[in-house]
Design a protein around this motif. Sequence first.
Motif, short mmCIF file in Angstrom:
data_model
loop_
_atom_site.label_atom_id
_atom_site.label_comp_id
_atom_site.label_asym_id
_atom_site.label_seq_id
_atom_site.Cartn_x
_atom_site.Cartn_y
_atom_site.Cartn_z
N LEU A 131 0.76 -1.29 -0.02
CA LEU A 131 -0.09 -0.01 -0.10
C LEU A 131 0.84 1.37 -0.10
CD1 LEU A 131 -1.45 0.46 3.61
CD2 LEU A 131 0.14 -1.05 3.24
N GLY A 132 0.26 2.50 0.11
CA GLY A 132 1.11 3.60 0.00
C GLY A 132 1.54 4.11 -1.38
N HIS A 133 0.88 3.67 -2.52
CA HIS A 133 1.13 3.81 -3.75
C HIS A 133 0.52 4.95 -4.35
CE1 HIS A 133 3.66 0.21 -3.95
NE2 HIS A 133 2.83 -0.34 -3.37
N ARG A 134 0.82 5.75 -5.26
CA ARG A 134 0.03 6.93 -5.84
C ARG A 134 -0.58 6.47 -7.28
NH1 ARG A 134 1.56 11.41 -9.40
NH2 ARG A 134 -0.10 13.22 -8.83
N ASN A 135 0.26 5.65 -8.06
CA ASN A 135 -0.01 5.43 -9.26
C ASN A 135 0.77 4.30 -9.99
OD1 ASN A 135 -2.04 5.03 -11.52
ND2 ASN A 135 -0.89 6.92 -12.71
N VAL A 136 0.74 3.19 -9.78
CA VAL A 136 1.64 2.21 -10.46
C VAL A 136 1.28 1.70 -11.70
CG1 VAL A 136 2.53 -0.13 -9.82
CG2 VAL A 136 2.02 1.38 -8.01
N GLN A 137 2.22 1.62 -12.35
CA GLN A 137 1.97 1.10 -13.90
C GLN A 137 3.09 0.29 -14.51
OE1 GLN A 137 0.96 4.14 -16.68
NE2 GLN A 137 -1.00 4.92 -15.63
N GLY A 138 4.02 -0.09 -13.69
CA GLY A 138 5.21 -0.80 -13.91
C GLY A 138 5.22 -1.87 -12.91
N LEU A 139 5.36 -3.37 -13.61
CA LEU A 139 5.41 -4.54 -12.60
C LEU A 139 6.56 -5.44 -13.29
CD1 LEU A 139 1.84 -5.19 -11.27
CD2 LEU A 139 3.57 -4.18 -9.87
N ALA A 140 7.40 -5.84 -12.63
CA ALA A 140 8.43 -6.76 -13.40
C ALA A 140 9.02 -7.52 -12.15
CB ALA A 140 9.53 -6.09 -13.88
N TRP A 141 9.54 -8.91 -12.47
CA TRP A 141 10.36 -9.83 -11.46
C TRP A 141 11.75 -10.03 -12.03
CZ3 TRP A 141 5.31 -10.07 -12.42
CH2 TRP A 141 4.31 -10.01 -11.28
N ASP A 142 12.78 -10.01 -10.96
CA ASP A 142 14.19 -10.19 -11.69
C ASP A 142 14.28 -11.82 -11.39
OD1 ASP A 142 14.57 -10.86 -8.97
OD2 ASP A 142 15.43 -8.84 -8.29
N ALA A 143 15.71 -11.87 -11.63
CA ALA A 143 15.90 -13.40 -11.88
C ALA A 143 15.80 -14.28 -10.51
CB ALA A 143 17.56 -13.41 -12.34
N GLU A 144 15.73 -13.42 -9.40
CA GLU A 144 15.63 -13.94 -8.10
C GLU A 144 14.16 -13.99 -7.64
OE1 GLU A 144 18.13 -15.69 -6.73
OE2 GLU A 144 19.25 -15.38 -8.52
N LYS A 145 13.33 -13.57 -8.46
CA LYS A 145 11.89 -13.59 -8.30
C LYS A 145 11.42 -12.38 -7.16
CE LYS A 145 11.50 -18.54 -9.20
NZ LYS A 145 10.86 -19.86 -8.84
N ALA A 191 11.30 11.11 -16.30
CA ALA A 191 10.76 10.09 -16.34
C ALA A 191 8.99 9.88 -16.30
CB ALA A 191 11.05 9.20 -14.94
N SER A 192 8.51 9.81 -15.37
CA SER A 192 7.03 9.87 -15.31
C SER A 192 6.87 8.35 -15.84
CB SER A 192 6.28 10.71 -16.15
OG SER A 192 6.33 12.17 -15.52
N PRO A 193 7.07 7.29 -15.02
CA PRO A 193 7.33 5.90 -15.56
C PRO A 193 6.08 5.15 -15.86
CG PRO A 193 7.70 5.98 -13.24
CD PRO A 193 7.55 7.41 -13.78
N SER A 194 5.98 4.62 -16.70
CA SER A 194 4.84 3.55 -17.00
C SER A 194 5.35 2.18 -16.94
CB SER A 194 4.19 3.83 -18.40
OG SER A 194 2.95 3.03 -18.58
N GLY A 195 5.53 1.39 -17.88
CA GLY A 195 6.03 0.02 -17.64
C GLY A 195 7.38 -0.21 -17.37
N ILE A 196 7.76 -1.30 -17.01
CA ILE A 196 9.14 -1.94 -16.56
C ILE A 196 9.12 -3.34 -16.99
CG2 ILE A 196 9.39 -0.22 -14.69
CD1 ILE A 196 9.15 -2.64 -12.73
#
Length: 382
Positions: free
Chosen positions: A234-248, A298-303
């Motif tokens: 929680l405590g997010h403003r606007n999440v538009q990017g989600l990804a997992w690294d090699a260690e999950k 930035a103003s980031p969307s996808g990752i």
Amino acid sequence: MLASAVLVLTAGCSSGGADGPAEGSGRTPSAPASSPAPSGSPGASSASAAPAKGSAKVAATLTEGLKSPWGLAELPDGDLLVSSRDEGTITRIDGESGKKTEIGAVPGVSPAGEGGLLGIALSPSYASDRQVYAYFTTDSDNRIARLLYDERKPAGQQLGAPDTVLRGIPKGSIHNGGRIAFGPDKMLYAGTGETGETGLAQDRASLGGKILRMTPDGEPAPGNPEPDSTVYSLGHRNVQGLAWDAEKRLWAAEFGQNTWDELNLVEPGGNYGWPETEGRGGGGGFKEPVAQWRTSEASPSGIAYAEGSIWMAGLRGERLWRLPLDGGKPVAEPQAFFREEYGRLRTVLAAGGDELWLLTSETDTRGTPEAGDDKLLRLQVS
């Protein structure tokens, strides 16, 4: 400490939302105002860290003329599905020729402002169930539904009726979140926004301003912080990017307001501070971002994660950022690629090995479309 030499810009975004109008194409690029987290950030080191400097080049423009593209998913045969935010449709793109075929419209989509047909994802059992998941705005809420994709039917009629798995995510003209992805655990994750009502981000009873984790049927996933809730953080403003690294490990990109955009390493039950804090230094037990950028940068969307780095698409910043990692920590300052070359960048998707897919976002009413916009680009990165 890596952040010690970072140049901090004094100019921020003057609008109420960081997903604001694109900067003019004739501006003089400024030095990156990005800064990775202190070395004490969570996450064990990996066996080999990513190199400090990398590269990114456009190997091909797969297709052009996309309308308000937003979500992107790769089919098992290498073709791609792209959602159109404002059209409410999903289009299939041939992974070799770039030929576009509309497969159908998602019923109930009500596009307005930043809302509409947003993220899409394939079921973990897509090979057998042919289910496509979609996050979209309706007249009353944001919701997630799954639709059967039947390739045997005529083009434009290949999507079945939506089967809603989660409803009641707050909607607004801004900050609708919208990214969905299945994790390594085969659970469905969704990034949501607080719709401009900042208090929703800290309201544990609200689905706004959160990262959600659920089963493919939309039930709270086993192991969630609260067993009867889909809220994962929680405590997010606007999440538009989600990804997992090699260690999950789960990473999330988040729009700031006037000062700092964030890249966060997400922990279950973590509180990322909005609206009490933006960027680092908030205290109060809030989780600190691993990296932060001025909103104009930035103003980031996808990752996406590839070649040991997180790659982050910037809308207002009109560039692709690379953050090289050693476990859960940066090993160098972020690098920027394609600065103002392709305009606003919406979505980046790992394509296996050293390849990424990158969607531009000039036709979303906030860009300045040129001939061919919007585009789907194939990148080669290191």
